[in-house]
Design an enzyme around this catalytic site. Structure first.
Site, PDB file in Angstrom:
ATOM      1  N   HIS A 109      -9.729  11.167 -11.073  1.00 28.09           N
ATOM      2  CA  HIS A 109      -9.206  10.574 -12.100  1.00 28.09           C
ATOM      3  C   HIS A 109      -8.089   9.602 -12.076  1.00 28.09           C
ATOM      4  O   HIS A 109      -7.025   9.786 -12.308  1.00 28.09           O
ATOM      5  CB  HIS A 109      -8.952  11.777 -13.207  1.00 28.09           C
ATOM      6  N   ASN A 110      -8.611   8.417 -11.386  1.00 36.49           N
ATOM      7  CA  ASN A 110      -7.648   7.453 -11.010  1.00 36.49           C
ATOM      8  C   ASN A 110      -8.514   6.034 -11.551  1.00 36.49           C
ATOM      9  O   ASN A 110      -9.273   6.101 -12.272  1.00 36.49           O
ATOM     10  CB  ASN A 110      -7.521   7.509  -9.613  1.00 36.49           C
ATOM     11  N   ALA A 111      -7.574   5.018 -11.180  1.00 36.40           N
ATOM     12  CA  ALA A 111      -8.208   3.576 -11.822  1.00 36.40           C
ATOM     13  C   ALA A 111      -9.426   3.167 -11.254  1.00 36.40           C
ATOM     14  O   ALA A 111     -10.260   2.402 -11.925  1.00 36.40           O
ATOM     15  CB  ALA A 111      -7.189   2.614 -11.425  1.00 36.40           C
ATOM     16  N   VAL A 112      -9.824   3.830  -9.875  1.00 36.48           N
ATOM     17  CA  VAL A 112     -11.323   3.491  -9.588  1.00 36.48           C
ATOM     18  C   VAL A 112     -12.314   3.967 -10.419  1.00 36.48           C
ATOM     19  O   VAL A 112     -13.217   3.483 -10.465  1.00 36.48           O
ATOM     20  CB  VAL A 112     -11.150   3.793  -8.016  1.00 36.48           C
ATOM     21  N   HIS A 113     -12.044   5.470 -10.747  1.00 38.48           N
ATOM     22  CA  HIS A 113     -12.842   5.974 -11.928  1.00 38.48           C
ATOM     23  C   HIS A 113     -13.031   5.332 -12.945  1.00 38.48           C
ATOM     24  O   HIS A 113     -14.178   5.244 -13.539  1.00 38.48           O
ATOM     25  CB  HIS A 113     -12.564   7.515 -11.856  1.00 38.48           C
TER      26      HIS A 113
END
Length: 460
Positions: free
Chosen positions: A178-182
């Protein structure tokens, strides 16, 4: 209670002693938390769960941000914002050697990738590396330019870029999943779904704006643990949202807080901006997995009755909710190399939660026990109970759709591959973490990372 007050209810105050840098957490009602003590060390407007720093000392120190760093970082970003205004208007500098800060993000290989941003084999991991970790901001700037949303809504480009930067910053980079790439990956998938012919011809600019914004911000400030963890540790967010859609409510309220802080919609009439905030909330809250059956049943009934009328704003909004739900869980529908990476990342995040629960002598949550829950078993269950039923209905809605056919083909291949891996793991009678690689079957399944090669992977 105003939104800014709501967000401040989740604020965390830090005190650091000169001897051992001990953190204490101040809850909204002014009481010091002495439960599962401590918080991670990154300043943000949202709130981490109360996780013991003694367990995460190493990772916390690696992720530490000095006080005031964000403020300085934003003050130094004005040149980036100015360039963004030209970027969003579509008037990029002619000189290839210009020194604008976003050139490296937007030009060269990243720009070449954006030419294929609407294809299903788009590799967000490569794109994130090419944009130096700014995949979400760069992707959103590009898509807003593609759809002409800046001009349509008369947005201030500086405010837009500031808002997007705040959203990207408020994803936790230390989260495996659950990070900005997701968020960027979900946004790219959402763009593919918005382009589906059955939907695209009916969408208004507001629908597109809300769909992209909700995709980008749907997991903002995610703490890397699930709702049951927040509830059983008596986290203040669980109390604030009365144990209901805790994370999704926080993602929405965080987004509203950033919209107001950036002033992105401040030029619009108050009733219009408030309605946009509410619709964003409705979309983000739809990603609550506990409401899966509710949305799936309604979707199935509409398709059975053939009563969806996309000329109605309420029906378009419902389809946007379904599209966002699909984008949020579409990883098993990607080519194997991408799907496998996401599967390993989400399971690693589950296992980290399980390790915390074990340390605190709490009951380990389902899917979070690395000794008992293998990656293949988790993925097979996720595909069977969540992904397949949803995408079968989405295929009915979009039919005929080359994209949906491609996604379902990948889904079935990936499920079969996870099944083979699970059987191989069981047969080996080992209790170690299973390998998620296997020899490519003769004839291959395609599914390389960036280039792909499987049939139909370049379907827009």
């Amino acid at each position: 209670m105003s939104c800014s007050v709501v967000e401040r209810c989740g604020a965390v105050a830090f005190k650091r002693s000169e001897q051992n840098a001990i953190q204490v957490c101040m809850l909204a009602d002014g009481r010091l938390n002495t439960g599962h003590a401590g918080v991670l060390l990154v300043e943000r407007r949202g709130s981490y769960p109360l996780i013991d720093l003694r367990i995460l000392r190493t990772s916390a120190q690696q992720g530490e941000v000095e006080p005031g760093r964000r403020k300085v970082k934003r003050q130094l970003s004005f040149q980036r914002y100015c360039h963004a205004s030209r970027l969003l208007r579509g008037s990029l500098p002619c000189t290839p050697r210009s020194l604008h800060l976003l050139d490296d993000d937007y030009l060269g290989q990243a720009a070449h990738m954006l030419l294929k941003v609407g294809t299903w084999n788009f590799d967000i991991f490569v794109f994130d590396r090419l944009t130096n970790g700014h995949s979400l901001v760069t992707l959103m700037c590009h898509l807003f330019n593609v759809y002409g949303l800046v001009h349509h809504f008369q947005l201030d480009m500086v405010k837009l870029h500031r808002f997007l930067g705040m959203v990207q910053e408020d994803y936790h980079s230390q989260n495996p999943y659950h990070n900005a790439v997701h968020a960027a990956d979900v946004t790219q998938a959402m763009y593919c779904y918005l382009k589906e012919p059955k939907l695209a011809e009916q969408l208004s600019p507001l629908d597109v704006f809300l769909g992209l914004m909700a995709a980008a911000a749907h997991d903002v400030d995610h703490p890397g643990v699930n709702q049951p963890f927040l509830i059983k540790t008596r986290h203040h967010l669980a109390s604030l949202y009365q144990n209901t859609s805790v994370l999704e409510s926080h993602h929405w309220r965080s987004t509203v807080g950033m919209l107001r802080e950036s002033g992105l919609l401040s030029h619009l009439p108050a009733d219009v901006s408030q309605d946009m905030e509410q619709q964003l909330g409705s979309l983000i809250l739809a990603t609550d997995i506990s409401r899966q059956n509710e949305f799936l049943s309604t979707f199935r009934e509409h398709l059975d009755n053939q009563d969806l009328d996309l000329q109605l704003a309420s029906h378009r909004h419902f389809i946007l909710q379904i599209a966002l739900k699909c984008a949020d869980v579409c990883n098993p529908c990607r080519v194997w190399e991408l799907s496998r990476q996401w599967s390993e990342r989400v399971c690693e995040e589950f296992y980290r939660q399980g390790d915390l629960e074990r340390k605190f002598n709490m009951e380990i949550s389902p899917l979070c026990n690395q000794q008992a829950d293998s990656v293949p078993a988790i993925q097979i269950g996720f595909i069977s109970y969540i992904v397949e039923p949803l995408f079968e209905e989405w295929q009915r809605f979009t039919e005929p759709s080359p994209l949906s056919q491609t996604m379902m083909a990948h889904l079935h291949k990936n499920k079969a591959r996870w099944s083979r891996l699970r059987h191989a793991h069981t047969a080996s009678d080992t209790h170690t973490h299973p390998r998620t690689e296997e020899p490519e079957p003769e004839g291959g399944e395609g599914g390389g990372g960036g280039g792909g090669g499987g049939e139909g992977e370049d379907i827009p």
